[in-house]
Design a protein around this motif. Structure first.
Motif, PDB file in Angstrom:
ATOM      1  N   ARG A   1      -7.304   6.622   2.855  1.00 51.61           N
ATOM      2  CA  ARG A   1      -7.951   7.037   1.600  1.00 51.61           C
ATOM      3  C   ARG A   1      -7.054   6.680   0.414  1.00 51.61           C
ATOM      4  NH1 ARG A   1     -10.038  11.114   4.983  1.00 51.61           N
ATOM      5  NH2 ARG A   1      -8.262  12.490   4.648  1.00 51.61           N
TER       6      ARG A   1
ATOM      7  N   GLY B   1      -7.388   3.238  -0.616  1.00 52.53           N
ATOM      8  CA  GLY B   1      -8.661   2.865  -1.225  1.00 52.53           C
ATOM      9  C   GLY B   1      -9.823   2.746  -0.255  1.00 52.53           C
ATOM     10  N   TRP B   2      -9.626   3.194   0.999  1.00 48.46           N
ATOM     11  CA  TRP B   2     -10.723   3.201   1.976  1.00 48.46           C
ATOM     12  C   TRP B   2     -11.453   4.530   1.866  1.00 48.46           C
ATOM     13  CZ3 TRP B   2     -11.605  -0.741   5.735  1.00 48.46           C
ATOM     14  CH2 TRP B   2     -10.709  -1.814   5.657  1.00 48.46           C
ATOM     15  N   ARG B   3     -12.675   4.583   2.401  1.00 40.13           N
ATOM     16  CA  ARG B   3     -13.387   5.865   2.341  1.00 40.13           C
ATOM     17  C   ARG B   3     -12.941   6.800   3.452  1.00 40.13           C
ATOM     18  NH1 ARG B   3     -19.545   3.664   3.448  1.00 40.13           N
ATOM     19  NH2 ARG B   3     -19.085   2.387   5.280  1.00 40.13           N
TER      20      ARG B   3
ATOM     21  N   GLY C   1       0.819  -1.214   0.000  1.00 47.17           N
ATOM     22  CA  GLY C   1       0.000   0.000   0.000  1.00 47.17           C
ATOM     23  C   GLY C   1       0.849   1.258   0.000  1.00 47.17           C
TER      24      GLY C   1
ATOM     25  N   VAL D   1      -5.590  -3.102   1.177  1.00 50.03           N
ATOM     26  CA  VAL D   1      -5.500  -2.177   0.044  1.00 50.03           C
ATOM     27  C   VAL D   1      -6.662  -2.447  -0.905  1.00 50.03           C
ATOM     28  CG1 VAL D   1      -4.050  -1.375  -1.856  1.00 50.03           C
ATOM     29  CG2 VAL D   1      -2.980  -2.124   0.282  1.00 50.03           C
ATOM     30  N   ARG D   2      -7.393  -1.366  -1.241  1.00 46.34           N
ATOM     31  CA  ARG D   2      -8.552  -1.429  -2.127  1.00 46.34           C
ATOM     32  C   ARG D   2      -9.510  -2.543  -1.734  1.00 46.34           C
ATOM     33  NH1 ARG D   2      -7.724   2.747  -4.164  1.00 46.34           N
ATOM     34  NH2 ARG D   2      -5.649   3.434  -4.677  1.00 46.34           N
TER      35      ARG D   2
ATOM     36  N   ARG E   1       1.635   4.231  -3.101  1.00 48.70           N
ATOM     37  CA  ARG E   1       1.385   5.679  -3.040  1.00 48.70           C
ATOM     38  C   ARG E   1       2.670   6.483  -3.187  1.00 48.70           C
ATOM     39  NH1 ARG E   1      -0.264   8.649   2.376  1.00 48.70           N
ATOM     40  NH2 ARG E   1       1.829   8.443   3.146  1.00 48.70           N
TER      41      ARG E   1
ATOM     42  N   ALA F   1     -12.770  -4.560  -1.362  1.00 47.31           N
ATOM     43  CA  ALA F   1     -14.009  -4.519  -2.159  1.00 47.31           C
ATOM     44  C   ALA F   1     -14.899  -5.677  -1.737  1.00 47.31           C
ATOM     45  CB  ALA F   1     -13.670  -4.618  -3.643  1.00 47.31           C
TER      46      ALA F   1
END
Ligand SMILES: NC(=O)c1ccc[n+]([C@@H]2O[C@H](COP(=O)([O-])OP(=O)(O)OC[C@H]3O[C@@H](n4cnc5c(N)ncnc54)[C@H](OP(=O)(O)O)[C@@H]3O)[C@@H](O)[C@H]2O)c1
Length: 217
Positions: A170, A173-175, A20, A141-142, A24, A144
């Motif tokens: 964020r 990939g989290w809100r 992760g 990471v991300r 970035r 879903a």
């Protein structure tokens, strides 16, 4: 700004966090008991561009330190790193104080203490945030799910540090993050991990996560 991230532990959690951070654009260094060993080699292969060294070699330059070691190893690791963690470092504690002595994992601490608090006590000049402990490493990471977006619960004493972790989440990939309070709220988050693990063990299912409905604005 890109960060220098030192990840202590080359296992599932260390490698997932490294992926992760590397994605970035951060500089990722694994701190390992055996930086030339097979586990470190596998972690390095999984995260191109990462490096590995000993705890003593790697920690002094860290902007962010991630704790990704077994709960049973935490005290020894904290004793080793306490003299070298730079003042003000953001320390992300993903550990859980699990006791495997009876076979199935159970919590070794609770009610009146937590691993998160132990980390902050041992590293008083660091800004410790409990995060990433209540979901499987493969989902860091991300994440879903067909049922909707999961939430990551975090705890820590320093608001700015928690804002930094929310921003990291964020980017992963989290809100965002759900701030559940000061570091003693790790007493809530470590049992939450136990719930995640117990659900997985009972169902033989490892792709689940928690979501808080009806969140405050
Ligand atoms: N697995 C998950 O999905 C998950 C999710 C959330 C939180 N957690 C928590 O995160 C922590 C790490 O979990 P993990 O699954 O990544 O564990 P793991 O795969 O067993 O890796 C732990 C790493 O810690 C390092 N370590 C340092 N001292 C150690 C010692 N005395 N004994 C064994 N390893 C030692 C090792 O790296 P070196 O050999 O390179 O030093 C090892 O690779 C645990 O506290 C766990 O409860 C796990």
């Amino acid at each position: 700004m890109n960060k220098h991230v030192v990840i202590i532990g080359t296992g599932n959690v260390g490698t997932a966090l490294a992926r992760g951070f590397s994605a970035r654009g951060d500089r990722v260094v694994f701190a390992s008991r055996a930086p030339q060993g097979e586990a470190a080699r596998q972690a390095l292969d999984a995260v191109p561009g990462s490096a590995a060294g000993t705890l003593a070699e790697t920690l002094t330059a860290a902007d962010i330190v991630c704790l990704a070691v077994p709960g049973s190893a935490l005290e020894a690791v904290l004793a080793e790193i306490a003299p070298v963690v730079p003042v003000g470092t953001l320390v992300i504690d993903a550990t859980n104080p699990l006791d495997f002595s009876q076979g199935a994992p159970r919590l070794a601490l609770g009610f009146s203490d937590s691993a998160g608090e132990a980390v902050q006590r041992r590293l008083p000049a660091a800004r410790v945030v409990k995060a990433f402990n209540s979901i499987g490493a493969g989902l860091f990471v991300r994440p879903a799910f067909t049922g909707g977006a999961p939430d990551m619960f975090i705890a820590g004493n320093d608001s700015a540090a928690k804002d930094e972790v929310a921003a990291i989440l964020r980017d992963f990939g989290w809100r965002g993050a759900i701030d559940v309070g000061a570091i003693d709220a790790s007493r809530l988050l470590e049992p939450l991990a136990m719930l995640w693990i117990d659900y997985g063990v009972r169902r033989g299912h490892w792709t689940h996560g928690f979501s808080l409905l009806g969140q405050a604005a």
